[in-house]
Design an enzyme around this catalytic site. Structure first.
Site, PDB file in Angstrom:
ATOM      1  N   PHE A   1       0.851  -1.193   0.000  1.00  0.00           N
ATOM      2  CA  PHE A   1       0.000   0.000   0.000  1.00  0.00           C
ATOM      3  C   PHE A   1       0.883   1.237   0.000  1.00  0.00           C
ATOM      4  O   PHE A   1       0.792   2.104   0.850  1.00  0.00           O
ATOM      5  CB  PHE A   1      -0.956  -0.015   1.202  1.00  0.00           C
ATOM      6  CG  PHE A   1      -2.173   0.868   1.003  1.00  0.00           C
ATOM      7  CD1 PHE A   1      -3.127   0.549   0.040  1.00  0.00           C
ATOM      8  CD2 PHE A   1      -2.364   2.008   1.773  1.00  0.00           C
ATOM      9  CE1 PHE A   1      -4.256   1.347  -0.149  1.00  0.00           C
ATOM     10  CE2 PHE A   1      -3.489   2.815   1.592  1.00  0.00           C
ATOM     11  CZ  PHE A   1      -4.435   2.482   0.632  1.00  0.00           C
TER      12      PHE A   1
ATOM     13  N   LYS B   1       6.782  -5.724 -10.878  1.00  0.00           N
ATOM     14  CA  LYS B   1       7.323  -6.315 -12.101  1.00  0.00           C
ATOM     15  C   LYS B   1       7.899  -7.717 -11.894  1.00  0.00           C
ATOM     16  O   LYS B   1       8.013  -8.494 -12.832  1.00  0.00           O
ATOM     17  CB  LYS B   1       8.432  -5.409 -12.665  1.00  0.00           C
ATOM     18  CG  LYS B   1       7.928  -4.091 -13.225  1.00  0.00           C
ATOM     19  CD  LYS B   1       9.005  -3.347 -13.993  1.00  0.00           C
ATOM     20  CE  LYS B   1       9.944  -2.586 -13.085  1.00  0.00           C
ATOM     21  NZ  LYS B   1       9.329  -1.453 -12.387  1.00  0.00           N
TER      22      LYS B   1
ATOM     23  N   GLU C   1      -0.869  -4.205 -16.550  1.00  0.00           N
ATOM     24  CA  GLU C   1      -0.705  -2.935 -17.267  1.00  0.00           C
ATOM     25  C   GLU C   1       0.285  -2.016 -16.568  1.00  0.00           C
ATOM     26  O   GLU C   1       1.077  -1.330 -17.209  1.00  0.00           O
ATOM     27  CB  GLU C   1      -2.074  -2.261 -17.387  1.00  0.00           C
ATOM     28  CG  GLU C   1      -2.087  -1.009 -18.227  1.00  0.00           C
ATOM     29  CD  GLU C   1      -1.679  -1.295 -19.662  1.00  0.00           C
ATOM     30  OE1 GLU C   1      -0.498  -1.053 -19.986  1.00  0.00           O
ATOM     31  OE2 GLU C   1      -2.511  -1.770 -20.445  1.00  0.00           O
TER      32      GLU C   1
ATOM     33  N   VAL D   1       4.505  -1.718 -17.190  1.00  0.00           N
ATOM     34  CA  VAL D   1       5.184  -1.051 -18.308  1.00  0.00           C
ATOM     35  C   VAL D   1       4.462   0.261 -18.600  1.00  0.00           C
ATOM     36  O   VAL D   1       3.270   0.262 -18.898  1.00  0.00           O
ATOM     37  CB  VAL D   1       5.179  -1.940 -19.574  1.00  0.00           C
ATOM     38  CG1 VAL D   1       5.895  -1.238 -20.715  1.00  0.00           C
ATOM     39  CG2 VAL D   1       5.816  -3.293 -19.302  1.00  0.00           C
TER      40      VAL D   1
ATOM     41  N   GLY E   1      12.438  14.195  -7.544  1.00  0.00           N
ATOM     42  CA  GLY E   1      11.859  12.912  -7.150  1.00  0.00           C
ATOM     43  C   GLY E   1      11.744  11.914  -8.286  1.00  0.00           C
ATOM     44  O   GLY E   1      11.173  10.841  -8.123  1.00  0.00           O
TER      45      GLY E   1
ATOM     46  N   GLU F   1      16.100   8.134  -7.871  1.00  0.00           N
ATOM     47  CA  GLU F   1      16.331   7.801  -6.474  1.00  0.00           C
ATOM     48  C   GLU F   1      17.747   8.210  -6.066  1.00  0.00           C
ATOM     49  O   GLU F   1      18.591   8.538  -6.906  1.00  0.00           O
ATOM     50  CB  GLU F   1      16.119   6.301  -6.271  1.00  0.00           C
ATOM     51  CG  GLU F   1      14.689   5.927  -6.662  1.00  0.00           C
ATOM     52  CD  GLU F   1      14.379   4.461  -6.436  1.00  0.00           C
ATOM     53  OE1 GLU F   1      14.738   3.944  -5.369  1.00  0.00           O
ATOM     54  OE2 GLU F   1      13.782   3.858  -7.326  1.00  0.00           O
TER      55      GLU F   1
ATOM     56  N   LYS G   1      11.297  -4.108 -17.569  1.00  0.00           N
ATOM     57  CA  LYS G   1      10.087  -3.947 -18.385  1.00  0.00           C
ATOM     58  C   LYS G   1      10.214  -4.712 -19.707  1.00  0.00           C
ATOM     59  O   LYS G   1       9.235  -5.258 -20.220  1.00  0.00           O
ATOM     60  CB  LYS G   1       9.844  -2.461 -18.631  1.00  0.00           C
ATOM     61  CG  LYS G   1       9.496  -1.727 -17.334  1.00  0.00           C
ATOM     62  CD  LYS G   1       9.580  -0.221 -17.469  1.00  0.00           C
ATOM     63  CE  LYS G   1       9.296   0.446 -16.127  1.00  0.00           C
ATOM     64  NZ  LYS G   1       9.610   1.889 -16.125  1.00  0.00           N
TER      65      LYS G   1
ATOM     66  N   GLY H   1       3.985   7.937 -11.814  1.00  0.00           N
ATOM     67  CA  GLY H   1       3.034   8.829 -11.157  1.00  0.00           C
ATOM     68  C   GLY H   1       2.035   8.036 -10.331  1.00  0.00           C
ATOM     69  O   GLY H   1       1.714   6.897 -10.645  1.00  0.00           O
TER      70      GLY H   1
END
Lengths: 339, 339
Positions: free
Chosen positions: B8, B127, B151, B154, B208, B211, B226, B319
């Site tokens: 979460f 992933k 979905e 990638v 941001g 990293e 990916k 995002g």
């Protein structure tokens, strides 16, 4: 899936070629099998066989210009109308691939209503019915528990409608703007190399991109027809052509193109629509707009969404197999999602 | 649709925010309703209620760092493991949004197998399982008659997998090449304005995008993960990281960027895969390649197909809401297509 095709021109033949060439693979990989049981045309004649027409023979007869050359066999009918075929209730879907009429949408519109009334699914390459009578067709499909799909009407088989209606179903789409006409994009791309408008148009005609009477393309009406469909489908609005602000590329000069280039910009014929209205206009785009990089006869669309920001899809906007594929993708989606 | 979330963090919270803010609209427009009945995390604790957790309270508790602040109510359990929740067989789908581990994919992989064994649908932003054990998971989902979708793995919610697996299902995909890492694309875009690699990286870290330890991005490993998923999903191959030729952008200098620009080209970190193998490499693209116009942290992919030629999709690659939306789009697709 048993199909009736209305029309058997470039799109219908492209679709039939795909079924001929990929039928086994589609069955093996996707458990998808389609049979053409009826074809209705104005110029080539009419064929119906409830256990399926032979696609290679159908394509050969069409290439010869008449279904008279399709081999006679027991059960074959050459005398049925579209209404007869729909009324026979042996088909699962109607495939409307006859030429677009943006004035009345007829006779396609009547066939579409008959098909939905009879409980057939519907897929169209013909823009007329979706541009002019979307709300009624949509409501009828819902009532009857069948699907209406029209991927082919915008950007051929490039999956614009799949993107907007399925993949982005959970987003609100705020606007759509795109390059929806390949002929004008080809002309503008050629003009960037220094060619005049007249020479670029002549070349587009030679290559078969533009018709002898190019007004539908260069004055923006082809893109406007697609914009009506997008406005209907994305926003549930019933726009009419008169609601759109339509101009084309006929007034763009070599000097305009040069001036834009000097300013780091590029002219594109941009079709855009929001819930409030739409326009088709030659527009100067900055080069970092994804639509600015779309050259030649390629099409593209940017959907502005609430959750995903801008999503851009670029691909073919015309072509025999490319438009035929749109029909296939609609039928596969119907099979995937029909409960 | 009753859901168990494993993890979460940003993605799970983004998804929960969408359910909170758009739940009514989704129900009204798409007859789609989802309830989060269980959440399992390592750092915040664990919650389960078979009639559904309250999303605003869940988000508030998560913002405070611990589910201890989630209000106690009759029937609420704070002591169940992921295995307990799956075993209770009250959920319809497992949502795997815990952090990716590309070495072992654990513990997520075990939860995924448990969920499929129990007949739950599965959607992942993680992933690891899809990159490392795709074939087994896919076979198990098929055996159990449930769906596995990913979905989010990638290009966030930009519908790459919807495009490849649904809309283009009838096409053979020959290759995929794309900009699959937003951090490196941001750095390269900044370097085009004259910034040094180090300054651009520092700026990406400030914003941001990158990293503190940026190696996963700048050495190409995020894009490579990916690419494994694309190789698995598009070609049914089981590539390992060792099969891919992976290099990043760490050796690209300001001078390289300038030289490319002078030649009318642009450097992009291109991840590409065919049935024969894949690579992640800084690549000079001509400016008329649709991928060349993709700036900033945006992602893009070009799929080369048999029937449709090249199809390019451009959109967000990261995002909170954008990745949360990917989970929603998977669940909506599951609902749309589950028979």
């Amino acid at each position: 899936m048993k199909l009736i095709l209305i029309g058997f021109g470039v799109v219908g033949q492209g679709f039939a070629e795909i079924l001929r060439d990929k039928g086994l693979e589609l069955q093996r990989k996707h458990n998808f099998a389609a049979q053409i049981i009826g074809v209705v045309t104005v110029s080539k004649g009419t064929l119906y066989h409830s256990s399926g027409l032979e696609i290679p023979s159908l394509l050969e007869a069409a290439a010869g210009g008449s279904f008279d050359n399709y081999p006679t066999q027991p059960g074959l009918r050459r005398d049925l109308t579209a209404g007869d075929m729909i009324g026979a209730r042996e088909a699962d879907a109607l495939v409307e691939v006859s030429p677009t009429n943006l004035e009345t949408a007829q006779p396609a519109l009547e066939y579409c209503h008959q098909a939905l009334d009879a409980g057939l699914h519907l897929t169209l390459a013909n823009k007329g019915p979706v541009a002019l009578d979307y709300a009624n067709l949509r409501a009828k499909a819902r009532d009857k528990g069948v699907q209406m799909r029209y991927e082919a009407t915008v950007m051929a088989g490039t999956p614009t409608m799949h993107l907007a209606e399925d993949a982005l179903a959970g987003c609100a789409i705020r606007s759509a703007r795109g390059i929806l006409n390949g002929t004008t994009n080809y002309i503008l791309t050629q003009m960037e190399t220094g060619m005049s408008y007249d020479d670029a148009l002549a070349q587009a005609q030679e290559l078969g991109y533009a018709e002898t009477d190019p007004r539908g393309d260069v004055e923006g009406w082809d893109a406007a027809g697609k914009l009506l469909i997008l406005g209907n489908a994305l926003f549930g609005r019933s726009f009419a052509l008169a609601d759109l602000d339509v101009s084309g590329i006929t007034k763009i000069s070599a000097g305009d193109i040069t001036a834009a280039k000097a300013a780091g910009q590029r002219y594109k014929l941009i079709a855009s629509v929001t819930p409030a209205g739409g326009s088709v206009k030659a527009t100067r785009l900055p080069l970092d707009d994804p639509l600015a990089s779309v050259g030649g006869s390629t099409n593209a669309i940017t959907l502005e969404t609430d959750l995903m920001g801008d999503i851009t899809l670029i691909g073919a906007g015309a072509g025999k197999l490319e438009t035929g594929y749109a029909i296939l993708s609609d039928l596969m989606a119907i099979k995937r999602t029909a409960h």
